[in-house]
Design an enzyme around this catalytic site. Structure first.
Site, mmCIF file in Angstrom:
data_model
loop_
_atom_site.group_PDB
_atom_site.id
_atom_site.type_symbol
_atom_site.label_atom_id
_atom_site.label_comp_id
_atom_site.label_asym_id
_atom_site.label_seq_id
_atom_site.Cartn_x
_atom_site.Cartn_y
_atom_site.Cartn_z
ATOM 1 N N HIS A 86 0.837 -1.221 0.000
ATOM 2 C CA HIS A 86 0.000 0.000 0.000
ATOM 3 C C HIS A 86 0.864 1.260 0.000
ATOM 4 O O HIS A 86 0.502 2.273 0.601
ATOM 5 C CB HIS A 86 -0.944 0.026 1.207
ATOM 6 C CG HIS A 86 -1.939 -1.099 1.226
ATOM 7 N ND1 HIS A 86 -3.199 -0.991 0.705
ATOM 8 C CD2 HIS A 86 -1.852 -2.370 1.690
ATOM 9 C CE1 HIS A 86 -3.854 -2.138 0.864
ATOM 10 N NE2 HIS A 86 -3.055 -2.985 1.456
ATOM 11 N N ASN A 159 -10.189 -2.977 2.362
ATOM 12 C CA ASN A 159 -9.883 -2.953 0.933
ATOM 13 C C ASN A 159 -11.169 -2.739 0.148
ATOM 14 O O ASN A 159 -12.263 -2.748 0.720
ATOM 15 C CB ASN A 159 -9.271 -4.288 0.495
ATOM 16 C CG ASN A 159 -7.794 -4.400 0.857
ATOM 17 O OD1 ASN A 159 -7.112 -3.403 1.078
ATOM 18 N ND2 ASN A 159 -7.308 -5.629 0.911
ATOM 19 N N HIS A 350 -4.063 0.935 11.963
ATOM 20 C CA HIS A 350 -3.798 -0.300 12.719
ATOM 21 C C HIS A 350 -5.134 -0.978 13.008
ATOM 22 O O HIS A 350 -6.023 -0.351 13.607
ATOM 23 C CB HIS A 350 -3.083 0.079 14.022
ATOM 24 C CG HIS A 350 -2.620 -1.088 14.827
ATOM 25 N ND1 HIS A 350 -2.671 -2.387 14.380
ATOM 26 C CD2 HIS A 350 -2.080 -1.144 16.078
ATOM 27 C CE1 HIS A 350 -2.184 -3.187 15.316
ATOM 28 N NE2 HIS A 350 -1.829 -2.473 16.348
ATOM 29 N N TYR A 373 0.824 -4.366 12.497
ATOM 30 C CA TYR A 373 0.850 -2.967 12.056
ATOM 31 C C TYR A 373 1.737 -2.052 12.898
ATOM 32 O O TYR A 373 2.323 -1.100 12.384
ATOM 33 C CB TYR A 373 -0.575 -2.411 11.945
ATOM 34 C CG TYR A 373 -1.304 -2.932 10.722
ATOM 35 C CD1 TYR A 373 -1.669 -4.271 10.632
ATOM 36 C CD2 TYR A 373 -1.595 -2.114 9.649
ATOM 37 C CE1 TYR A 373 -2.313 -4.763 9.507
ATOM 38 C CE2 TYR A 373 -2.243 -2.598 8.524
ATOM 39 C CZ TYR A 373 -2.601 -3.924 8.460
ATOM 40 O OH TYR A 373 -3.223 -4.413 7.341
HETATM 41 FE FE1 HDD Z 1 -2.524 -4.848 5.553
HETATM 42 C C1 HDD Z 1 -1.114 -1.798 5.215
HETATM 43 C C2 HDD Z 1 -5.449 -3.654 4.279
HETATM 44 C C3 HDD Z 1 -3.795 -8.044 5.480
HETATM 45 C C4 HDD Z 1 0.196 -5.958 7.145
HETATM 46 N N1 HDD Z 1 -3.150 -3.073 4.874
HETATM 47 C C5 HDD Z 1 -2.427 -1.927 4.823
HETATM 48 C C6 HDD Z 1 -3.216 -0.861 4.303
HETATM 49 C C7 HDD Z 1 -4.439 -1.381 4.040
HETATM 50 C C8 HDD Z 1 -4.396 -2.785 4.404
HETATM 51 C C9 HDD Z 1 -5.619 -0.650 3.468
HETATM 52 C C10 HDD Z 1 -2.741 0.551 4.053
HETATM 53 C C11 HDD Z 1 -3.088 1.482 5.171
HETATM 54 C C12 HDD Z 1 -2.657 2.885 4.799
HETATM 55 O O1 HDD Z 1 -3.272 3.467 3.891
HETATM 56 O O2 HDD Z 1 -1.705 3.370 5.398
HETATM 57 N N2 HDD Z 1 -4.226 -5.697 4.931
HETATM 58 C C13 HDD Z 1 -5.348 -5.018 4.518
HETATM 59 C C14 HDD Z 1 -6.442 -5.940 4.380
HETATM 60 C C15 HDD Z 1 -5.974 -7.182 4.709
HETATM 61 C C16 HDD Z 1 -4.584 -7.027 5.062
HETATM 62 C C17 HDD Z 1 -7.847 -5.557 3.980
HETATM 63 C C18 HDD Z 1 -6.685 -8.490 4.748
HETATM 64 C C19 HDD Z 1 -7.946 -8.603 5.060
HETATM 65 N N3 HDD Z 1 -1.905 -6.674 6.161
HETATM 66 C C20 HDD Z 1 -2.584 -7.862 6.089
HETATM 67 C C21 HDD Z 1 -1.863 -8.890 6.788
HETATM 68 C C22 HDD Z 1 -0.735 -8.294 7.275
HETATM 69 C C23 HDD Z 1 -0.777 -6.916 6.864
HETATM 70 C C24 HDD Z 1 -2.313 -10.332 6.932
HETATM 71 C C25 HDD Z 1 0.400 -8.876 8.088
HETATM 72 C C26 HDD Z 1 0.295 -9.873 8.905
HETATM 73 N N4 HDD Z 1 -0.736 -4.043 5.999
HETATM 74 C C27 HDD Z 1 0.217 -4.676 6.698
HETATM 75 C C28 HDD Z 1 1.398 -3.781 7.027
HETATM 76 C C29 HDD Z 1 0.960 -2.421 6.409
HETATM 77 C C30 HDD Z 1 -0.377 -2.762 5.797
HETATM 78 C C31 HDD Z 1 2.704 -4.315 6.611
HETATM 79 C C32 HDD Z 1 1.929 -1.747 5.455
HETATM 80 C C33 HDD Z 1 1.864 -0.291 5.762
HETATM 81 C C34 HDD Z 1 1.103 -0.204 6.985
HETATM 82 O O3 HDD Z 1 0.741 -1.445 7.397
HETATM 83 O O4 HDD Z 1 0.854 0.821 7.602
HETATM 84 O O5 HDD Z 1 1.573 -3.706 8.391
#
Ligand code: HDD
Length: 703
Positions: A86, A159, A350, A373
C-alpha cells in the site's frame, strides 16, 4: 502534572506551528510586505540562498557554510521508508455521520446519537506498486478509514474487495513477496502479471476466490469515488449489557460503482499516472464531496453455525442477499490535506485500533494483522511516538504514563510517571476507569495447541463460482480476458496450466475460455480439498454493472472542439452535464483556446495530444467542417475517437465531424448520436448516465 494530557499536547502543537510561522518573538527583519524571512532551522536569517560560501569565485566551497550543510543534510534525509504494501496512496479528511442510534447493538460512542459527526481521515491506496507507480495498475485498492471518536481512534483498515488471498497471516510475507517485483530483476512493479505471483496463487487454492475478484473490473476502478470498501473480517459489536453481535463492515459509494476497461487502464497509466488522486483532489476542491454509506451486516451465533462457510475465514463473504447490509451512516470527504507528507504519508493505521463497543473475532488473518501494524509504523515513522503526529493523535482527551523516546512532542510535567502512586488526585495522574474503559468480550476459547485450520476453510472454489456466476455476461468476459492477459505474461507454461486447472472447479466455460485464449488444452481439474457447492444462488450485489449509477453525476464529458465550434451546442452540452451534476472538459488543438461560432475565444483544458478520451466517461465532438478536416489528419484526434468507440463510450458528434469519425474507423451505432441542435444535448447526457454502451463491446473485440 503526571501523565499525558491532550491540552498540553495541543499547546505543544500550537507552539510548534507558531515556531514554523516564525511568529514566536521574532527579532530579525521580515522580508517586507509581510513575507516571512528565510531562516535556517535554528532561526538564523539567511542573506543569500543562491550561492554556497567559497574562497574566491572559482575557489573550493568552505566547510564552515553551516547553512549549506544544514540544507543538504536535511534534504538527504527527506525520505522515510515507503510502506511495504500500500505504498502508493492518497488521503483526505472528512467526517462520519450516524443516521440512527445503535445503542442496543453497540456501546461504541460513535453510534449512540443520530446526526452525530465524527472527524475522519481516509487513505486510499494500491497494494503492490511502489510509491511512484501508476494509479490504474490492476490491483486491489486499500480503503483505510481512521475515525477520531470521542472514545479514541477507531481504524477500519479495509480494501475495495471483501475477501483476501490468504486465510492465515503467516502466509502474508510470502504473498507480498510473490506479488511485488521479482527479487533478482527488480521488476515488474505494480503488476500481478508475472510468474512469481501466479506460481504462488496456483499453489494456494485458498486464493482462488480472491483471484476471481482481482481479475474482475473491481481492480480497475474508475476512481476511488466509485468503489466499495470492506472491513473484510468478521468483527463484533458489543452493547452495554456485554452482548456480542457479529458484524461485517461495508462502505457503499453514493455515486454507484464504476470501473474502466482494461485497455483504457493501460492507456490511462500513460496519459495520467495520477488519475485517481487527481480525481479525488478535483472533486473535493470543487466542492463535489464524495460520500459513502457505512453498511453493517449483523448476525448472531446461530447464523454463524448454520452458514455454509466459516465466518472466521477472510477468503469468504456473506452474500448481501443472505444477510442484508443495513446502512447506518455516511462518510463524507470534504477536505484535501494541507501537506501530503505530514498527513497522507505519515498516517498510521492499525486494525487493533478499536474502541469500547467494537471487538475482534478469532479470524487468524485479523489476529496476525493486529500483531503486525505497530511494527510497520515504527519502521516507517522511526519512533514509538508516531501517535504524537497530528494526523495520528486522538482528538479526544488522552492521558497515560508512556514517555520519552525519539521525537517526543509532548512531555508531561510533574513527578508521577507510573501507577499506582500515592501522589493524590491532583498530581498523581490518570487512573483506570473500570466502568467505561475498554474490556475485551469474554469469549470462551480453549483448544489443543496445534498449527491447523478449521474444517470449512478447506472450501476453496464454491464462492469463486458464485462470484463468477453472479456477474453480467460482459463482466464474465472481462474476467476471462484478464486471466488470459495476465497468464500470457507468465513465461512458464506449467504455471499457466496450473491456474487453469483451478478454474475448472470454478466454471467450465470460464476455464475453457481461458485455455482457448492461451492456446492450450484444457487441463484436468485440481482435486478440490472439499466438495464444491455448485448451486449457491446468484448474488446481484457482486456485479459492478448491476450496481452502477442512475445519472451522469460526478462524471466527466470530454468535448473535442475546433475553431468555429457551434457555441450554442457547447452551452447546451455544458448546461445538460452540469444539470446532472457532472463536469465537462474542453479538448482543443491548442490549450490557449479556440474561437467558437459566436466569435468568442474559449480556453481549453487540454491540448488534443494531452487529453485522450480515456480521461473522460463520454465524449462529444463539436467541430466545424474545417476543424474536422484538420483534426482528421492528427493521429491523437483519431485515437481520441477510436478509443472512445472501442471502450464502449457514448459518443455525440456534429454532422461536420464525419471526416474524423470516418478516419477513426467509427461506424455509428445506438451508443452514438448526431448533435443536430442544442435540443439533442439533454437526451445525449441522459443516455451517458448508463456510462457505457456495452452492446458494442463484443463487436469491437475479437480476441
Ligand atoms: Fe494490511 C497496510 C489492508 C492483510 C500488514 N493493509 C495496509 C493498508 C491497508 C491494508 C488498506 C494501508 C493502510 C494505509 O493506507 O496506510 N491488509 C489489509 C487488508 C488485509 C490485510 C484488507 C486483509 C484482510 N496486512 C494484512 C496482513 C498483514 C498486513 C495479513 C500482516 C500480517 N498491511 C500490513 C502492514 C501495512 C499494511 C505491513 C503496510 C503499511 C502499513 O501497514 O501501515 O503492516
Amino acid at each position: 502534572m503526571a501523565g499525558s494530557n491532550s491540552d498540553t499536547f495541543q499547546s505543544a502543537r500550537m507552539a510548534d506551528a507558531e515556531i514554523r510561522r516564525g511568529t514566536g518573538g521574532e527579532t530579525h527583519q521580515t522580508a517586507g510586505h509581510g513575507v516571512p524571512s528565510l531562516t535556517t532551522q535554528q532561526g538564523v536569517p539567511v542573506a543569500d540562498d543562491q550561492n554556497s560560501l567559497k574562497s574566491g569565485p572559482r575557489g573550493p566551497t568552505l566547510l564552515e557554510d553551516f547553512h549549506f550543510r544544514e540544507k543538504i543534510f536535511h534534504f538527504d534525509h527527506e525520505r522515510i521508508p515507503e510502506r511495504v504494501v500500500h505504498a502508493r496512496g492518497f488521503g483526505a479528511h472528512g467526517f462520519f455521520e450516524s443516521y440512527e442510534s445503535l445503542a442496543h447493538i453497540t456501546k461504541a460512542d460513535i453510534f449512540q446519537r443520530a446526526g452525530e459527526q465524527t472527524p475522519a481521515f481516509v487513505r486510499f491506496s494500491t497494494v503492490a506498486g511502489n510509491k511512484g507507480s501508476s494509479d490504474l495498475a490492476r490491483d486491489v485498492r486499500g480503503f483505510a478509514v481512521k475515525l477520531y471518536t470521542k472514545q479514541g481512534n477507531w481504524d477500519i483498515v479495509g480494501n475495495n474487495i471483501p475477501v483476501f488471498f490468504i486465510q492465515d497471516a503467516i502466509k502474508f510475507p510470502d504473498l507480498v513477496h510473490a506479488v511485488k517485483q521479482e527479487p533478482d530483476r527488480g521488476f515488474p512493479q505494480a503488476q500481478t502479471a508475472h510468474d512469481n505471483f501466479w506460481d504462488f496463487i496456483s499453489l494456494m487454492p485458498e486464493s482462488i476466490n480472491m483471484a476471481l475478484w482481482i481479475m474482475s473490473d473491481r481492480t480497475i476502478p474508475r476512481s476511488f469515488r466509485f468503489m466499495e470498501g470492506f472491513g473484510v473480517h468478521t468483527f463484533r459489536l458489543i452493547n452495554a449489557e456485554g452482548k456480542s453481535t457479529f458484524v461485517k463492515f461495508h462502505w457503499k459509494p453514493k455515486l454507484g460503482m464504476q470501473s474502466v476497461v482494461w485497455n483504457e487502464a493501460v492507456k490511462l497509466n500513460g496519459a495520467d499516472p495520477d488519475y485517481h488522486r487527481r480525481d479525488l483532489w478535483d472533486a473535493i476542491q470543487s466542492g463535489d464531496f464524495p460520500e459513502w454509506e457505512l453498511g453493517l451486516q449483523l448476525f448472531d451465533d446461530k447464523f454463524a453455525d448454520e452458514f455454509e462457510f466459516d465466518i472466521l475465514d477472510a477468503t469468504k463473504i456473506i452474500p448481501e442477499e443472505r444477510v442484508p447490509v443495513r446502512r447506518v451512516g455516511r462518510l463524507v470527504l470534504n477536505r484535501t490535506v494541507d501537506n501530503f507528507f505530514a498527513e497522507t504519508e505519515q498516517v498510521a493505521f492499525h486494525t487493533a485500533n478499536i474502541v469500547p463497543g467494537i471487538d475482534f473475532t478469532n479470524d487468524p488473518l485479523l489476529q496476525g494483522r493486529n500483531f503486525s501494524y505497530l511494527d510497520t509504523q515504527l519502521k516507517r515513522l522511526g519512533s514509538p511516538n508516531f501517535t504524537h503526529l497530528p494526523v495520528n493523535a486522538p482528538k479526544c482527551p488522552f492521558h497515560h504514563f508512556q514517555q520519552d523516546g525519539h521525537m517526543a512532542l509532548y512531555n508531561p510535567k510533574g513527578r508521577a510517571n507510573y501507577e499506582p502512586n500515592s501522589w493524590g488526585n491532583n498530581s498523581g495522574g490518570p487512573r483506570e476507569v473500570p466502568d467505561v474503559g475498554f474490556r475485551s468480550f469474554a469469549a470462551e476459547d480453549s483448544g489443543v495447541k496445534r498449527r491447523v485450520r478449521a474444517e470449512l476453510f478447506a472450501d476453496h472454489y464454491s464462492q469463486a463460482r458464485q462470484f463468477y456466476l453472479s456477474q453480467t455476461e460482459i463482466e464474465q468476459t472481462h474476467i476471462k480476458n484478464a486471466f488470459v492477459f495476465e497468464l500470457s505474461k507468465v513465461e512458464t507454461p506449467a504455471i499457466r496450466a496450473r491456474v487453469v486447472s483451478h478454474l475448472v472447479n470454478v466454471d467450465n466455460v470460464l476455464a475453457q475460455g481461458v485455455a482457448n485464449g492461451l492456446g492450450i488444452e484444457l487441463p484436468p481439474a485440481t482435486e478440490p480439498a472439499r466438495k464444491v457447492i455448485n448451486d449457491l444462488p446468484s448474488s446481484p450485489a457482486l456485479s459492478i454493472v448491476k450496481n452502477g449509477p442512475s445519472s451522469f453525476k460526478g462524471r466527466k464529458l470530454g468535448i473535442l472542439v475546433s475553431d468555429g465550434a457551434d457555441a450554442s451546442l457547447l452551452s447546451a452540452l455544458e448546461h445538460a452535464v452540469i444539470g446532472q451534476g457532472g463536469m465537462i472538459e474542453l479538448v482543443a488543438p491548442t490549450v490557449g483556446g479556440f474561437k467558437a461560432s459566436d466569435g468568442q475565444v474559449r480556453p481549453a483544458k487540454q491540448k488534443v495530444n494531452g487529453g485522450p478520451s480515456v480521461l473522460y466517461d463520454a465524449v462529444a465532438l463539436v467541430l466545424s467542417d474545417r476543424g474536422a478536416q484538420l483534426l482528421s489528419q492528427e493521429a491523437t484526434a483519431r485515437d481520441f475517437v477510436a478509443d472512445a468507440f472501442a471502450h464502449a463510450k457514448f459518443i455525440a458528434a456534429t454532422a461536420a465531424a464525419k471526416p474524423l469519425l470516418d478516419k477513426a474507423g467509427v461506424t455509428f451505432d445506438a451508443g452514438c448520436r448526431v448533435l443536430q441542435s442544442p435540443a439533442d444535448a439533454q437526451g445525449f447526457v441522459k443516455q451517458c448516465g448508463e456510462l457505457r454502451y456495452w452492446a458494442r463491446e463484443p463487436k469491437v473485440q475479437v480476441v
